[in-house]
Enzyme design. Structure first.
Site, PDB file in Angstrom:
ATOM      1  N   THR A 185       0.813  -1.217   0.000  1.00 62.58           N
ATOM      2  CA  THR A 185       0.000   0.000   0.000  1.00 62.58           C
ATOM      3  C   THR A 185       0.846   1.266   0.000  1.00 62.58           C
ATOM      4  O   THR A 185       1.978   1.269   0.511  1.00 62.58           O
ATOM      5  CB  THR A 185      -0.916  -0.006   1.248  1.00 62.58           C
ATOM      6  OG1 THR A 185      -1.495   1.293   1.411  1.00 62.58           O
ATOM      7  CG2 THR A 185      -0.145  -0.325   2.516  1.00 62.58           C
ATOM      8  N   TYR A 231      -2.247  -0.161  10.655  1.00 60.89           N
ATOM      9  CA  TYR A 231      -2.347  -0.735   9.301  1.00 60.89           C
ATOM     10  C   TYR A 231      -1.082  -0.408   8.490  1.00 60.89           C
ATOM     11  O   TYR A 231      -0.507  -1.279   7.835  1.00 60.89           O
ATOM     12  CB  TYR A 231      -3.593  -0.190   8.589  1.00 60.89           C
ATOM     13  CG  TYR A 231      -3.709  -0.609   7.139  1.00 60.89           C
ATOM     14  CD1 TYR A 231      -4.179  -1.867   6.782  1.00 60.89           C
ATOM     15  CD2 TYR A 231      -3.350   0.265   6.101  1.00 60.89           C
ATOM     16  CE1 TYR A 231      -4.285  -2.248   5.448  1.00 60.89           C
ATOM     17  CE2 TYR A 231      -3.460  -0.115   4.765  1.00 60.89           C
ATOM     18  CZ  TYR A 231      -3.931  -1.367   4.444  1.00 60.89           C
ATOM     19  OH  TYR A 231      -4.028  -1.749   3.122  1.00 60.89           O
TER      20      TYR A 231
HETATM   21  N1  LIG Z   1      -8.313  -1.784  -2.714  1.00 60.91           N
HETATM   22  C1  LIG Z   1      -7.322  -0.922  -2.582  1.00 60.91           C
HETATM   23  O1  LIG Z   1      -7.441   0.212  -2.995  1.00 60.91           O
HETATM   24  C2  LIG Z   1      -6.006  -1.348  -1.947  1.00 60.91           C
HETATM   25  C3  LIG Z   1      -4.988  -0.388  -1.834  1.00 60.91           C
HETATM   26  C4  LIG Z   1      -3.766  -0.748  -1.266  1.00 60.91           C
HETATM   27  C5  LIG Z   1      -3.566  -2.042  -0.816  1.00 60.91           C
HETATM   28  N2  LIG Z   1      -4.586  -2.956  -0.910  1.00 60.91           N
HETATM   29  C6  LIG Z   1      -4.318  -4.338  -0.439  1.00 60.91           C
HETATM   30  O2  LIG Z   1      -4.763  -5.242  -1.437  1.00 60.91           O
HETATM   31  C7  LIG Z   1      -5.266  -6.420  -0.831  1.00 60.91           C
HETATM   32  C8  LIG Z   1      -6.662  -6.711  -1.377  1.00 60.91           C
HETATM   33  O3  LIG Z   1      -7.515  -5.632  -1.043  1.00 60.91           O
HETATM   34  P1  LIG Z   1      -9.029  -5.576  -1.508  1.00 60.91           P
HETATM   35  O4  LIG Z   1      -9.370  -4.159  -1.768  1.00 60.91           O
HETATM   36  O5  LIG Z   1      -9.277  -6.589  -2.563  1.00 60.91           O
HETATM   37  O6  LIG Z   1      -9.767  -5.962  -0.145  1.00 60.91           O
HETATM   38  P2  LIG Z   1     -10.871  -7.069   0.187  1.00 60.91           P
HETATM   39  O7  LIG Z   1     -11.250  -6.857   1.613  1.00 60.91           O
HETATM   40  O8  LIG Z   1     -11.953  -7.063  -0.819  1.00 60.91           O
HETATM   41  O9  LIG Z   1     -10.040  -8.438   0.046  1.00 60.91           O
HETATM   42  C9  LIG Z   1      -9.291  -8.989   1.099  1.00 60.91           C
HETATM   43  C10 LIG Z   1      -9.688 -10.438   1.235  1.00 60.91           C
HETATM   44  O10 LIG Z   1      -8.915 -11.011   2.294  1.00 60.91           O
HETATM   45  C11 LIG Z   1      -9.763 -11.847   3.049  1.00 60.91           C
HETATM   46  N3  LIG Z   1      -9.235 -11.955   4.407  1.00 60.91           N
HETATM   47  C12 LIG Z   1      -9.268 -11.022   5.384  1.00 60.91           C
HETATM   48  N4  LIG Z   1      -8.714 -11.504   6.488  1.00 60.91           N
HETATM   49  C13 LIG Z   1      -8.291 -12.758   6.203  1.00 60.91           C
HETATM   50  C14 LIG Z   1      -7.612 -13.757   6.933  1.00 60.91           C
HETATM   51  N5  LIG Z   1      -7.292 -13.569   8.216  1.00 60.91           N
HETATM   52  N6  LIG Z   1      -7.315 -14.919   6.325  1.00 60.91           N
HETATM   53  C15 LIG Z   1      -7.680 -15.133   5.021  1.00 60.91           C
HETATM   54  N7  LIG Z   1      -8.333 -14.233   4.287  1.00 60.91           N
HETATM   55  C16 LIG Z   1      -8.628 -13.049   4.867  1.00 60.91           C
HETATM   56  C17 LIG Z   1     -11.131 -11.186   3.023  1.00 60.91           C
HETATM   57  O11 LIG Z   1     -12.184 -12.110   3.295  1.00 60.91           O
HETATM   58  C18 LIG Z   1     -11.172 -10.636   1.602  1.00 60.91           C
HETATM   59  O12 LIG Z   1     -11.785 -11.553   0.729  1.00 60.91           O
HETATM   60  C19 LIG Z   1      -5.203  -6.202   0.673  1.00 60.91           C
HETATM   61  O13 LIG Z   1      -4.057  -6.844   1.170  1.00 60.91           O
HETATM   62  C20 LIG Z   1      -5.084  -4.691   0.827  1.00 60.91           C
HETATM   63  O14 LIG Z   1      -4.371  -4.325   1.973  1.00 60.91           O
HETATM   64  C21 LIG Z   1      -5.792  -2.641  -1.458  1.00 60.91           C
END
Ligand SMILES: NC(=O)c1ccc[n+]([C@@H]2O[C@H](COP(=O)([O-])OP(=O)(O)OC[C@H]3O[C@@H](n4cnc5c(N)ncnc54)[C@H](O)[C@@H]3O)[C@@H](O)[C@H]2O)c1
Length: 344
Positions: free
Chosen positions: A126, A169
């Site tokens: 991130t 975070y």
């Molecule tokens: N969406 C964004 O803009 C963004 C930006 C920067 C970083 N990220 C990173 O990208 C990744 C995906 O983000 P996203 O937006 O798809 O979020 P999201 O919440 O839709 O996806 C995360 C997934 O991880 C699963 N999860 C959570 N805790 C868990 C655990 N303990 N064990 C197994 N699975 C677990 C959730 O059920 C979910 O399906 C994350 O790591 C997030 O930090 C996202």
């Protein structure tokens, strides 16, 4: 089933879009997901309906060492997206945030290290690793903040920017990001890190805590009010998930060139937009103004963050991403179509 590609967090927003693309390209995909985020079970059902026999799921926690080791055992590549994703939740429950994001990532890395046969890994990091950028002098131009420094304004934040973890975070993701890079250095793991800005698009279960573009649109389409934390002039470079997925796939294909590197991935200066500007666009798309309330700034919230995407574009040979206006219109159409299916 041939050796699958493992997508942790594959039921989530970015994960399910990535798994869909991998399956379309003929890969068998193993999703490891705890279904911790409300609603993501719909994404998993959608994936499995679309790709019968191609997408299998292991409903397990990334902190479950045995489940992770089993999932890694015959994976040909790993995309690690499972995580605790909200800054707000990390403030109320920093222990779980630490455990999922840092210990969970460590367990995955260590399972890969113990396998010992150089399985490619792409990690979802991130822009929060760069902190709240308090030192960047900003000016307000109309509805948005911009850096006073012209070079920063034009190019955005590059990978040379010092790390500065803010909020639990920021710490848990940032430490995991460093572990991934170090496992590349210390153990020769072909692993790379994509430091993402705001990604938006279909299958995003956007809430007030994370996924603000989808959240704003969902509220607007339902005729509900939006709360903006801060003055709404904060700027982000937004990137459509299809473009993010393309970058993930290319990072795998080019892992020999990008292993051990962290790359900033976002919409870049051309897609830098303030919350107010997004809301105005949503008003135009829905044909009616959404009601907006304002509240205090949230911890660690950057007033301005725009990725310098030159390194990622060059390293992965990426095309220009789709424009934020077209991308948000596309998401509005997808949400509208989904709402009419649910209402039918
Ligand atoms: N969406 C964004 O803009 C963004 C930006 C920067 C970083 N990220 C990173 O990208 C990744 C995906 O983000 P996203 O937006 O798809 O979020 P999201 O919440 O839709 O996806 C995360 C997934 O991880 C699963 N999860 C959570 N805790 C868990 C655990 N303990 N064990 C197994 N699975 C677990 C959730 O059920 C979910 O399906 C994350 O790591 C997030 O930090 C996202």
């Amino acid at each position: 089933m041939t050796s699958p590609v493992l997508v942790t967090g594959g039921a989530g927003f970015i994960g399910c879009n990535l798994a869909d693309r991998l399956a379309q390209e003929g890969h068998d995909v193993l999703v490891l997901d705890a279904l911790a985020r409300p609603g993501v079970e719909q994404n998993l059902r959608w994936l499995q309906r679309r790709h019968p026999g191609r997408v299998s799921a292991r409903i397990a926690d990334i902190r479950d060492e045995d489940a992770v080791a089993e999932a890694v055992a015959d994976a040909r590549a790993v995309f690690h997206l499972a995580g605790q994703v909200a800054v707000t939740t990390s403030m109320t429950d920093p222990r779980t945030d630490f455990d999922v994001n840092l210990r969970g990532t460590f367990l995955l890395l260590d399972a890969l290290r113990r396998r010992g046969d150089a399985v490619p890994l792409v990690f979802a990091s991130t822009n929060k690793v760069y902190g709240d950028l308090q030192d960047v002098r900003l000016e307000r131009h109309g509805e948005r903040y911009l850096p006073a420094d012209a070079a920063l304004r034009e190019s955005g934040v590059g990978e040379a920017r010092p790390l500065d973890f803010h909020t639990p975070y920021g710490c848990s993701k940032g430490a995991a990001d460093q572990y991934v890079l170090d496992f590349a250095r210390s153990f020769g793991l072909p692993a790379t890190v994509l430091r993402m800005s705001c990604i938006y698009g279909p299958h995003q279960m956007g809430t007030e805590d994370q996924g603000w573009v989808a959240h704003f649109l969902i509220r607007a389409l339902k005729g509900e009010a939006i709360t903006v934390y801060g003055d709404g002039c904060q700027v982000r470079d937004v990137l459509h998930v299809a473009d993010a997925v393309e970058a993930y796939l290319r990072a795998w294909r080019r892992i020999g060139e990008v292993a051990g590197r962290a790359l900033n991935l976002g919409g870049g200066p051309a897609n830098a937009v303030s919350l107010r500007e997004v809301i105005a666009h949503i008003d135009a798309l829905t044909g009616r103004p959404v009601t907006v309330g304002y509240d205090a700034w949230r911890a660690g919230d950057q007033r301005w963050y725009v990725s310098d995407t030159r390194a990622v574009t060059q390293a992965l040979g990426l095309d220009a991403p789709r424009s934020w206006r077209a991308g948000i219109a596309d998401l509005a159409a997808w949400l509208g179509a989904r709402a009419s299916v649910e209402a039918a």
